[in-house]
Design a protein around this motif. Structure first.
Motif: not given
Length: 177
Positions: A1-4, A105-110, A150-155
Motif C-alpha cells: 500500500x502506498x502511503x495514506x 483499489x481493494x482486491x478481494x482475493x478468492x 493497492x490493498x488485497x483482502x483474502x476472503x
C-alpha cells in the motif's frame, strides 16, 4: 500500500472475480460509514437501458467494456464513493489507470470455489460459461487484479460480515475511511 495520501477523488474501488462479494462489501461499508456506494455494472445498465447480459448479447463484450470505461470515467466528478467494479474491469488497462487516479483499489482475493458458491444466477453473468471457463478466466485475471491492487483482502473462508469488518479495519488504519 502506498502511503495514506489520498489520490484524485478518494474513491475506494473493490475489484475481484465474479461472486467475490464486491457489491455486498461496498453496500456494507457504505452503511457502516455513511458513504455512498455505486456499482459499475448497474451504472452501465442504467445509462444503456439494457442489462449487462443483453449488452453482451446484442453489442458484444468490446462495446460493454467501452461503456464500462465511460461509467468509470464519470466518477471523477464525484467524491468519496465506495465503488463495486465488474469482475472484468481490469481487462481494460485504461480502467486501472482511471481507478488509480481517482482513489484506491481493494482486491478481494478468492478461489474459484468461493466464486462458484456465490454465483446463484449464472444466467445473469455473461462472462460465466462453465466452471472450467471460469477457472481459466480467473487464472487470466488474477495477475491483473494483483497489478491493480493497492490493498488485497483474502476472503477465502470468511463470511461477508467478517470481510466487511476486516476491510474496514484495514482501510481505517490507512486513513482511507
Amino acid at each position: 500500500m502506498t502511503g495514506s495520501v489520498k489520490r484524485g477523488s478518494d474513491h475506494i474501488f473493490f475489484i475481484g472475480f465474479l461472486g467475490a462479494g464486491k457489491s455486498t462489501l461496498a453496500r456494507n461499508l457504505g452503511r457502516m460509514f455513511n458513504r455512498r456506494y455505486v456499482d459499475t455494472d448497474r451504472m452501465v445498465e442504467r445509462r444503456r437501458g439494457l442489462s449487462v447480459t443483453r449488452i453482451f448479447e446484442r453489442e458484444g463484450e468490446p462495446r460493454f467494456r467501452e461503456l464500462e470505461t465511460e461509467a468509470l470515467a464519470s466518477l471523477s466528478q464525484e467524491r468519496s464513493l465506495l465503488v463495486s467494479c465488474g469482475g472484468g474491469i481490469v481487462e481494460t488497462p485504461e480502467n486501472i489507470v482511471l481507478m488509480r487516479e481517482m482513489g484506491y483499489c481493494v482486491y478481494l482475493e478468492c478461489d474459484i470455489g468461493d466464486s462458484l458458491r456465490q454465483i446463484r444466477r449464472r444466467d445473469t453473468r455473461p462472462d460465466f460459461r462453465s466452471a472450467e471457463h471460469a477457472e481459466r478466466l480467473l487464472a487470466h485475471r488474477r495477475p491483473l487484479y494483483e497489478q491493480a491492487a493497492d490493498l488485497t483482502v483474502d476472503i477465502r473462508g470468511r463470511s461477508f460480515k467478517d470481510v466487511s469488518y476486516l476491510c474496514a479495519e484495514m482501510l481505517l488504519e490507512r486513513g482511507l475511511l
